[in-house]
Structure formats: structure tokens, C-alpha cells
Design a protein around this motif. Structure first.
Motif, PDB file in Angstrom:
ATOM      1  N   TYR A   1       0.834  -1.205   0.000  1.00  0.00           N
ATOM      2  CA  TYR A   1       0.000   0.000   0.000  1.00  0.00           C
ATOM      3  C   TYR A   1       0.868   1.255   0.000  1.00  0.00           C
TER       4      TYR A   1
ATOM      5  N   LEU B   1       4.499   1.474  -0.664  1.00  0.00           N
ATOM      6  CA  LEU B   1       5.664   1.570  -1.537  1.00  0.00           C
ATOM      7  C   LEU B   1       5.363   1.062  -2.937  1.00  0.00           C
ATOM      8  N   LYS B   2       5.928   1.755  -3.908  1.00  0.00           N
ATOM      9  CA  LYS B   2       5.876   1.304  -5.292  1.00  0.00           C
ATOM     10  C   LYS B   2       6.804   0.097  -5.454  1.00  0.00           C
ATOM     11  N   GLU B   3       6.594  -0.629  -6.516  1.00  0.00           N
ATOM     12  CA  GLU B   3       7.522  -1.698  -6.863  1.00  0.00           C
ATOM     13  C   GLU B   3       8.698  -1.115  -7.647  1.00  0.00           C
TER      14      GLU B   3
ATOM     15  N   THR C   1       3.772   5.362  -2.915  1.00  0.00           N
ATOM     16  CA  THR C   1       2.644   5.373  -3.840  1.00  0.00           C
ATOM     17  C   THR C   1       1.897   6.703  -3.749  1.00  0.00           C
ATOM     18  N   ASP C   2       1.261   7.084  -4.836  1.00  0.00           N
ATOM     19  CA  ASP C   2       0.477   8.319  -4.856  1.00  0.00           C
ATOM     20  C   ASP C   2      -0.671   8.231  -3.857  1.00  0.00           C
ATOM     21  N   GLU C   3      -1.257   7.049  -3.724  1.00  0.00           N
ATOM     22  CA  GLU C   3      -2.373   6.871  -2.791  1.00  0.00           C
ATOM     23  C   GLU C   3      -1.929   7.145  -1.353  1.00  0.00           C
TER      24      GLU C   3
ATOM     25  N   GLU D   1       9.644   8.865  -5.728  1.00  0.00           N
ATOM     26  CA  GLU D   1       9.867   7.659  -6.511  1.00  0.00           C
ATOM     27  C   GLU D   1       9.577   6.398  -5.716  1.00  0.00           C
TER      28      GLU D   1
END
Length: 417
Positions: free
Chosen positions: A289, A291-293, A317-319, A314
Motif C-alpha cells: 500500500y 511503496l511502489k515496486e 505510492t500516490d495513494e 519515486e
């Protein structure tokens, strides 16, 4: 009473020498007339002479004036409550000065110790109850305070020592405060068992108490001070609290870190740890939820220190960033629940922070000073350190820590300045 105290202490020190011959009989004799309510187990670790403590500082004349007493080191365990409500047997270090009068009870909260699956990064062996030589806070600072007459209660925190197999709820204010408080209660009982005289307020039976800690220890000290005054003011009389470079204003730190654009001047690993703590305590959403991959998988598989990228835009996540910026969100509420900068303190506090601190923003101490003062706290002092270009910015947080412990023992605890 005084002779009894020394008899008990030195008999206790001889236990390791005669253990093979007496097979616990001597230890049982010591316990026969004392019933522990808080201490689960105890262990003598070492006796440390004034000569040895002086040698640790290279015989520095500036330090020698504070090295007044031999000390003994002990490991105790006690029961406390984890963030999930479970009871755990936590551990900590007790350093006892061999004084002729009374010792000054002091809670010493340590700074961050990395927990990581990589043995080269993990710092479990630096927890206080191991009496570690590779932890300068314990090997140098705590020993010096003890030799100056302060009886040190140094909790390992949950996640270290006897609870090393558990998750450490990094900078969760409630758990930190209760773990440290329960250690204090157990340390006081252990001192009573050894018949160590503790300094009390006037003619009362309430023990005088000093609190100190730097970095995570500063945040922990603020949480502990607040917890004692709000819940156990009749148990201890806080004389002074010294707090260095703590992240007291979590909502402001969240705004700063998670909205930062560009590369931070430091590893983001510790802030991932705080984020993960609040997820485990309050939300249970999982790393994906936040961190981006590939960062979510890297952290899940290899720990917080696996990420070298320091650009929040980077990584997160934007959410999640949108939630940080929503004043009504659940994560924002979790941050606010761990704010310890805005309350009224009865006992004196002194804050220390370097203006150029890259790791823990200076505004934490500014906000704490302004809010504590505005709320009518009895006495709040604030000292700002300036290092300039002589010290690399990435080294300032650590350099200020050394100055903090020196200033506390030589000035603030000694004279209130």
C-alpha cells in the motif's frame, strides 16, 4: 543499614566466583527474605572500576572529575505489554554506583539500533543488557553517568535482548513509554533487593528521577516523561529530563519526509521503519500500500535498509502520499497519536538539537519548545548546536550526540543550566 547494603552487594558480586561450590545456595539465601513483584530474572554481569572507566576515555582530565565510583552491571528481565496487548518478558541493563550515600535513579533511553536480516547491518548485540563494548552510549556515556552517582535503568526496548525475536515497534510512543516505565519499576525493586539507597524527595518515599536520551532515545524520553506525569506522578519525582534530537512532532515529520521532492541527504530506511510500525499497530495494510515496486518487495524480502533510493516521490505510492496530506485520514491519525511535542510538563525539560541536523529535522525541537512553553510547562530550556562546515552534514547528528551527553552530565544535571 549501610553495612548491610555493602554486604549484600559484595556477596552478590562473589556469586560467579563461588557458584561452582554452592550450586545456587548462596543466591537462594539472598532471595529468601525478598519477594520480587516486578523482576522476573536477574543476572550479575560485571564490576567496573573507576580506573577502567577512566581508561575508556583515554585518561581525559575533563572526564576524570566525573569518575567517582566503581559500578556494577546487571541484567534484569520484567513483564511489560507489547503494542498488541500481549504480555512479554523484556530485558534491560542496570548500572549501580557503589556510593556511600544515595544513588540518583536515572532512566537512560538508547538511540536507534538497526534490526535487519543482514547480520552485517543488524545491531541486536548493541542492546544495553549485553553490556556492549561496541555501543558508545552504553560503554562510555551510561558508564560515566553511573560512575558519577546515577543509577542507570536502560531498557533494551521490545525487539531486543530477551525479546529479540519480536518486531520492534519503532517510535510507537505508548509502547516505548510503558516498556521504559516498567523497566524503571523493576530496576527500583532490584535496587531495593540489593539494599541500594535511592535519593528521595525531601522526607517522602518518592524516588527522585532523572531522564535522558538522544535521537530515538530523545523521543523515547519525551514519551516516558509525558507518560509518568499523566499516569504515575505519585510513583516518581522527575527532577530533570534531557532530550536530544528526537522526532517529537510526527505529523510534521510525515509532511516533510513523504512530500519531499528530490533526493534526501540521508537513507530513508528509518522512516520506512516508523511507517511500518504505524501500519502494524494501527492499520495492517501491508507494504504494497505504501511503496511502489520494486521497493515494496525489496523491503518485504530484505528489510528497511535494502533501499538505496532516497527520493520519496519515486518510492511511495500516490495513494499513500495523498493520505498523508489528508488531515482526516487513518495514517494521519496514527502520526498524530504519536506526537509528543504538545502538552504541559510539570518537571523541567531541556531540549538539545543541531540546527543543521539532516537526519532528524531541527523543527522537532523548535515545535516542542514552543508548544511546551505555550502550554504553561514549568520550565523548558532549549540549546541549539551549531557545527558549520567543519563537520560534514551527514555526521552532524552523531557529533551532536557526543556533545549532548557531555553537556547533560557536566551542566544540566549538575546545575540545571
Amino acid at each position: 543499614m549501610q553495612s548491610n547494603k555493602f554486604l549484600r552487594l559484595f556477596t552478590f558480586l562473589l556469586l560467579p566466583v563461588f557458584f561452582f561450590a554452592c550450586n545456587n545456595d548462596m543466591e537462594d539465601d539472598l532471595e529468601n527474605d525478598f519477594e520480587f513483584q516486578h523482576v522476573v530474572n536477574y543476572e550479575f554481569l560485571d564490576s567496573i572500576s573507576t580506573d577502567e572507566i577512566s581508561a575508556r576515555f583515554g585518561g581525559n582530565n575533563l572526564v576524570s572529575g566525573f569518575v567517582n565510583f566503581d559500578i556494577t552491571a546487571h541484567r534484569i528481565t520484567y513483564m511489560t505489554q507489547n503494542f498488541d496487548g500481549s504480555e512479554v518478558e523484556a530485558s534491560g541493563l542496570v548500572l549501580i554506583p557503589i556510593v556511600k550515600g544515595s544513588a540518583k535513579l536515572t532512566s537512560f533511553q538508547h538511540s536507534t539500533l538497526a534490526k535487519d536480516p543482514n547480520p552485517s547491518i543488524d545491531q541486536e548485540d548493541r542492546a544495553p543488557s549485553y553490556l556492549p563494548e561496541n555501543n558508545v552510549e552504553i560503554h562510555l556515556s551510561a558508564a560515566l553517568f553511573a560512575s558519577n552517582g546515577y543509577m542507570i535503568s536502560a531498557p533494551d526496548y521490545i525487539g531486543y535482548g530477551s525479546t529479540g525475536d519480536l518486531f520492534h515497534p519503532y517510535e510507537h510512543a505508548q509502547t516505548t513509554a510503558t516498556t521504559s516505565y516498567d523497566m524503571l519499576v523493576a530496576a527500583r525493586e532490584y535496587a531495593e533487593f540489593l539494599e541500594v539507597n535511592m535519593r528521595t524527595e525531601g522526607e517522602t518515599e518518592v524516588e527522585e528521577l532523572h531522564l535522558l536520551g538522544y535521537s530515538q532515545g530523545g523521543n523515547s524520553t519525551m514519551a516516558l516523561h509525558k507518560y509518568i506525569e499523566e499516569n504515575h506522578s505519585n510513583e516518581f519525582k522527575i527532577i530533570r529530563s534531557a532530550m536530544g534530537a528526537g522526532a517529537y512532532h510526527k505529523t510534521a515529520v510525515g509532511d516533510y519526509i513523504f512530500n519531499f521532492e528530490g533526493e534526501l541527504d540521508f537513507s530513508i530506511s528509518l522512516y520506512l521503519w516508523v511507517m511500518d510500525t504505524y501500519d502494524k499497530v494501527y492499520l495492517q495494510r501491508g507494504m504494497g500500500y505504501y511503496l511502489k515496486e520494486p521497493f515494496a518487495t525489496e523491503v518485504s524480502d530484505n528489510g528497511y535498509f535494502a533501499i538505496s533510493n532516497t527520493n520519496p516521490q519515486e518510492i511511495f505510492t500516490d495513494e499513500f502520499i495523498a493520505e498523508v496530506n489528508n488531515p482526516d485520514s487513518e495514517f494521519r491519525a496514527a502520526l498524530a497519536d504519536n506526537d509528543v511535542h504538545d502538552w504541559r510538563a510539570e518537571a523541567p525539560i531541556k531540549l538539545y538539537h543541531s540546527r543543521e541536523d539532516a537526519l532528524v529535522p531541527y523543527f522537532n525541537s523548535v515545535d516542542a519548545f514552543e508548544n511546551l512553553t505555550a502550554n504553561g510547562s514549568e520550565e523548558v530550556l532549549f540549546e541549539t548546536y551549531e557545527f558549520g562546515s567543519d563537520v560534514p552534514r551527514e555526521d552532524i547528528h552523531g557529533a551532536a550526540g557526543g556533545r549532548f551527553f557531555s553537556d547533560v552530565i557536566s551542566r544540566y544535571f549538575a546545575s540545571g543550566l
